[in-house]
Structures are given as structure tokens and as C-alpha cells.
Design a protein around this motif. Sequence first.
Motif, mmCIF file in Angstrom:
data_model
loop_
_atom_site.group_PDB
_atom_site.id
_atom_site.type_symbol
_atom_site.label_atom_id
_atom_site.label_comp_id
_atom_site.label_asym_id
_atom_site.label_seq_id
_atom_site.Cartn_x
_atom_site.Cartn_y
_atom_site.Cartn_z
ATOM 1 N N HIS A 781 10.806 -34.992 53.498
ATOM 2 C CA HIS A 781 10.849 -33.548 53.270
ATOM 3 C C HIS A 781 12.296 -33.083 53.262
ATOM 4 N N GLY A 785 11.121 -27.220 54.302
ATOM 5 C CA GLY A 785 9.907 -27.674 53.660
ATOM 6 C C GLY A 785 9.245 -26.732 52.687
ATOM 7 N N SER A 789 7.101 -29.451 50.878
ATOM 8 C CA SER A 789 5.713 -29.411 51.354
ATOM 9 C C SER A 789 4.744 -29.085 50.226
ATOM 10 N N ARG A 795 3.863 -34.665 50.281
ATOM 11 C CA ARG A 795 2.950 -34.114 51.280
ATOM 12 C C ARG A 795 1.922 -35.155 51.724
ATOM 13 N N GLN A 800 1.818 -33.763 57.937
ATOM 14 C CA GLN A 800 1.803 -32.785 59.021
ATOM 15 C C GLN A 800 2.953 -33.028 59.988
ATOM 16 N N SER A 801 3.223 -31.998 60.764
ATOM 17 C CA SER A 801 4.314 -32.091 61.732
ATOM 18 C C SER A 801 3.948 -33.070 62.842
ATOM 19 N N SER A 850 10.858 -29.772 58.970
ATOM 20 C CA SER A 850 10.440 -29.529 57.593
ATOM 21 C C SER A 850 8.982 -29.146 57.397
ATOM 22 N N PHE A 851 8.346 -28.567 58.398
ATOM 23 C CA PHE A 851 6.939 -28.203 58.255
ATOM 24 C C PHE A 851 6.777 -26.707 58.516
#
Length: 887
Positions: A781, A785, A789, A795, A800-801, A850-851
Motif C-alpha cells: 500500500h 491508502g 486500497s 487489496r 486489512q490492517s 495505509s488502511f
Amino acid sequence: MRPITIVIDRREVSGHPGMSVLELARESGIDIPVLCYDSHLSLSGACRLCIVENEQSGTLLASCVTPIAPGMVINTQSQRVIEHRKTIVKLMLASHPDACTVCDKGNRCQLRQIASDMGIGWVEFQRIPQPAVIQEVNPLIERDLSKCILCGKCIRACQELVVEGAIDYFHRGFATKPATLNDSPLDDSECSYCGTCVALCPTGALMEKERTYGGTTNTTTETTCPFCGCGCSICLEVKDGRIVRVSPGKGSSVNGGTLCVRGSYGCDFVHSPDRVVKPLVKRNGTFREASWEEALEQAADGLRRIREERGPDSLAVLGSSKCTNEDNYVLQRFARCVLGTNNIDNGSRLYNSTSRTGLGSSIGFASTTTHLDALEQSGAIVVIGADPASSAPVVCYAIKRAVKHKGAKLILIDPRQTKLSALADFWLRPHVGTDVALLNSLAKVIVDEGLLDEEYVTRRTDGFEVLADALERFSLESAEAITGVPAEDIRAVARLYARATQPAIVYGTGITQQEHGTDSVRAIANLAILTGHIRRGGIYALQRDSNGQGACDMGTLPDFLPGHQDMTDAGARKRFEERWKADLPSNPGLSAMEIIQQAVERKTRGLYVMGENPCVSFPHTEMVAEALACLDFLVVQDMFLTETARMADVVLPAASFAEKYGTCTSFEGRIGRLARAIEPVGESLPDWEIVQRLAGKMGNPLPYSSLEDVMSEIEELVPAYEAYASSGRQDESDRYNEGHTDGRQLMKGFARFHPTEYTPCDTSLKVDYPFTLLAGSTLYHSGTGARSSRAWRLRRRSPQSFVEIGTVDADRLGISHGAKVNIISPVSELTTTARIVGSLREWTLFVPVSFPESPVNRLFDITLDPEAKAPALKACYVRLEKVNSDA
């Protein structure tokens, strides 16, 4: 060296010693077919298709590995050569699937093209059946080794360019194939999915997984990658108005035939269904689509009303480190000439302002001091506070090439294990927040042991005596006590750096996003100046975004006009006033975080945001959202309905990087070109054009009829950009760097030492928040994000984080891999998924930034560097709790 003259196809041609016959033939416009050759790779002579005949001896030579010699007479098209080439191709086709009509490589297959050019159709040789086994379950790369011709390009690219070493030849004889260790899946190897092997593969053996289009495209546009600050050149292949494939740019661009996973597989965010395709205006808390006329009128009315009622300094503007130079230039002129305020900043404030302040005051140049090419020539490389394998992969490739192929010594300074740790000659793991103490102790060793460049220090620097006095407090014993790094390691690293040939220092957000990041940057500069390596080596200040450097160069700063000309300089201000025919505000404006803080205090009443998402990227995001809610009027200009855009009164749809022309400036000062590959989606427009239209609606139009007008004005007014608009291809448009050799432009010819004090971290919170959380980048990412994302392959690769937690801590808390956990700081909390890693120190956590749905920045309170006004976003104290699955 004297040139060597030979004859090729009855033409006398000359080349320099060391050139191969193939290179000289190509330089002379003579085509010789190849399959295993690439200018970025070592020579192998594996395919033998490039054979030529030496008429003096009658010998057939592989031209790619045969150096030119005086008096050579070469024939590239003799009957003997042609027959041998046809035999070679037929032998390849005999063990190649007869599936050209259904192979997705199509006309991009170099083997098929060469066979067609030679008129080869039916192959009389007995076919060797190859089982078609399509491998891999990952979403990025697919292998069908029945189509492999053993050219070795993928192996050489992995080992020589990217220096990952994920694949090599496996088995021997007819069973030979390129494979990972023990032929395991790519997911179990060191593969970083950079896509370089896919781009170089001449057949369909390596392909993009789940392709949106499998055939050959007719349109390819060379442009600049939109992600990190390296400024890589990429080629966008387009079919029916959609980007279907991305490959490395041609020529001698900075990335040299490579890309990273983001560049290869992340550009499909352009086609995300989340794109804002029409202007939006908010009525009674709900967005509705509007015409450009209505939306611009509403935006202009809202900003105009606040300016008239509250004054121009009640307005503020945020530019973008992801938008082009031209976008940012027009925006800052809009802020100063139309709104009448210097309250303008950009997203690079979060990671770049400490470099501008620290390097600017030390060496007189507020950025990276030399070219990336020089990094590979370094005898020693210090990487401190940076994980280039994730944040700037092309820089990581250069470091690995220097270490593996040229014998450079690598010094890694990072409390967390990264991909470079295995290559490091020294890996120093200081306690978080102790960088200044460590750097000062290195400087003290250099001074005490006489390792400094005394002539340079005496003749070209100021302030050495003051620095030497200040360093007395940083003995090796005290440094070891503060940092946790053994004294002998500190001494060894200081000696290695001081004595090395052309050493380099590479640093990133682990330095710039600390609470006292400016002091750390100055301490780095002190080391380079002390040893004179500021001239011979260099300092590389990595940038997170594609145009963090350019946005600042263009003047989207509260205290500097374009070209870093001081706003308080009456002469500089007068030049712009005369050119712009406007009176400019003379007092410096508010920085990004000050804009937010004054919104809470109801002093900032209106805000115009272009291409930034402060509700995710700024610290204490809940407070930022509250601040934006306090505004009387908010205009957001973006590609997506981001968390910030959802709070806006007006949303203006912006074109993506692939839908507009312009330029960006990389972290090393290289100017890269953006070229339009597809038409803007829906009714979106280039950012600069939106700003221009808004200025017109506010009754103060800006005098630009085209992008070329903007470029011409930048050439006229911005130092170091004097000829960038007229420069040619990307790899030729290196104008920014040309005037900045020999350590760039040192301040009045002198570098200045700045003593830096070590300020211990406030540890009072550790009683209730015992973990130190580190925030940083992740390979799959980019930034916070907003774009990556929405790139479906990235993705899927990293959906996910997560939080990385060490084995000891996980066992103590009873946390298993994949369990849900709460991370709680003094200002907020975050629920995410645990990943257990063995390399993290006890009481240390790592979370990627990045989420956007789980922004780690919400855990950080607002603490600003006292000089650069950059927020501390690298480390904070937290506690960790296991989520009760029964709750």
C-alpha cells in the motif's frame, strides 16, 4: 581510449572498447534478433539467436557476448546465419506449446514475432511434449513454464536488478526450469511481486494473474508512477479507454527496467467504482450531483462570503504532495492572489518539513544532495529510520546492488528488523527516540580520533568549535546507556563511515516524523559535513509521496514563495507581485496542523483541500474531524469521496494521474512527466483547471489558457526549473539536478554545523501504556491508502490492517495469530488483527499506516516539532488488549 573500427554488413562503424558486437550494431541501426538479451541485465548468450558471422574466420559468434575487436568484418544476414537462426527458433518451437492463437501473450510474444519475421510456420522437428501446468494461487503472478524458453531473464532480473534472489535454475538437463527454492510457491519465497520478471519474460511463461485484457494493445503511454517519491517511469497500456497493463518505462529512467508491486499492479485504482465522476453539493446533510456551474458557484460564494465577513486569514488551503507541480503552483497563486492569504500548506508537512528545515540550515539545500545513480557507487551506506524495501523499493534495489555486487558496507540503524537487516554489516537497534544521541556519539568518535576532513572543515564550514564543545556530553559510555547500542559498535560504525569512499546516508520517516526530527536531520548533516562526505557521498532524504518535493518547490507552503523564496524577503515578494499584478500578504501563514488547531478555535472558518485526506493522514484524527466540523465552509477536490470529502459542502471531481498532463519532482530532484493515457473519468478535470475555473467564479481569473502557460510561468519564476517545460523524454528531463553537483549549492559556499541536544522522551505514560507503537509503511500500500486500497489486486494481497507483536508479548497476553486486539492510546483506540512475529523487541508493536478504515494516526496526539511544525507520527505509547470473542 581510442575508438575501435569494425565492418558490419559492409558498413564501417566505430565503437568504444568493451562494446559488444550487438551493442554496436544496434547503435548503428542494424537489427539483430534476441530473446535472452536486455540492456539492463548481464550478458548470458543463452538463446544464441543473435549469432553473426565473422567473415575473416568463418566463425559464428553470439554477438551479445562478443566484444568488438579492431579489423572485425561481421555479417549479420549471411545465408549461414539465417539458417542457423531458423534452426534455433524451430528447436524452441518444438518444445513450445502450439497454442499461439489462445495464448494471452498474443503479439507481445517475442518468440512468435521472431518466428513470423523469419517466415517460420510448420516445424518439421519432432515435438517434445511439455505439460501445461499453470501455477500460483496469488492474485498477481501466474506461471506456465510449458512456455518457458530458458532465456534466464527472470532469474537475472531477480538476482541482478531487484536483488531478491527468489528464483534460480532448478534441476538440470531437459528438466531445467526457473523456480523458487525447492520449487515452493511464490508466497513461500522471498518474492516481492515487483513484476519485473513478468515485464521481461519474452513469452507467456510469466503473466499477470487475472488479467482484465489478455491480448495486444495498440496504445502505450509513458508516464510517471503515482505512488512513492522515487519517480519511476512506467508505461500504461490502454484498451478501450481502460488501463490493462503496466510495465517499466523505456530508456535510462531512474528505475532501470524495474518496478515494485505498487507500480506494476496498483494503478487500477483509476478505474475504481468509488471515483467521484460529477461535482457534488450538500443539502441538508446529503450530497446530490450538480453541474460544474452550480458547484463552482457554491464554492466561490462560500469562500467569498467568509473572506468578506472574516478577512482573508480566516481562510486556508491544503495542497497535495500527490498532485502535479502545475496543480500546486496554480493553487498557491490562487491562495495568495485570489483569497489573499498565506495560509497554505501541503501533505508533505507530515514527513518532509524537518528535512527542509534541518538540511536547509545546515547545507543550504533542503533536500537530497545527489543522484540516486551515485548511491550504487558508495563504499558504505548508512540507512537510518527508513525501510526502503517498503517505502521506496527502487532505492532498496540500489542499496542491495551496491552491497551484493559492488562490495559496499551496509550500516542499518533501526529498532525493527527489515529486509535489509540480513545484508547489514552492522545493525544498530537504538531505543526509540534516541537517534540524536546516537548520531552525536558517532560524530564525537570522528572528532576524537581525528577522522574528520580537517581541510574541508577549516575552509568550507562554520561553527565547528561550538559543535565540538557540544559533543563532549556524548561519550560512548553515555551513548550506550541512552541508546542501548554497545559502545564498540558505535566506534566501529563511526570509523567505517568516516574512512569509506563516497559513503551515503539514507533516511526516512523514522527520522523526520519523530518529535525532534529537525535535530536528527541536523545531526545527520553534521556527520556528512565533518567527514567532507557531503561533497563525495551524499544524503538521501526519502519522500513518501510522488511529489512531496515538487509541491514545496511550487510554493504550497505558508512561509515560502515558489522556489523556496522567503515570504518575508521584500525583494522576492516584489518580483512575484509585479509578475502576478497583485499585492501579496507579507506575513507567513499557518502550517497544516496550525490550520486544524485554529479551526477548533473558530479562527479558521473556511478550508479548500486539494488531493489530501487529513481525516486519515493527520494525527488525532477524531480531533481533526471535529475541527473540520467547526468550519463554516469546506471544499474538497479529490478523486474519491474520502473521509475528508464526506464532510465537505462541495466536492469537486479531480482527474487521476493517468488522465492529465504535468510534471512531478522526485525525492532526488528528477522531474518526471505525466502524460494523459485515458480521458478523464466522468466529468472530472485536472486539478489546476478546477482551481482556475474557481478563480474565475470568484471574479479574479488566473491568466492561463493551457497547461503550457503554467509551465512557462514556472520556468520564469522558479529557480532550478528554468527549462523543465521544454525538456524532452523523462530520462532527459533531469533539469532540476543539473545545477546542484558537488554537494549542491552550499549556503554561500559554506556548510554550517548545528549542535543538537538530545531530549529524552517523556516516559510518564508508560505506566498505563507500556507498549511503544511504531507506525510505518507496508509494501502493498501507499501513504494512507486512499488509492492503493482501491487497487483490487493490492487489496486482495493485503486486505486489512494488522498489528505486529513479538512472540514473548503475545505469549504473555495470550494473543494468537489472527486474533482481534484493541490498541489503546491516551487519545483513542483501534481494533485490528494480530500478527505474531519473532523479530520484534519486547514491548514494541508495529502498525502500517495505509488502511483508511483503521487509521493508526488516530492513536497519536498532536505534538509538533518546534521548528518544522511537523507532527510526531512515528512512535507513541499504547496498551494492548485482547478482544473478548464472546463480547
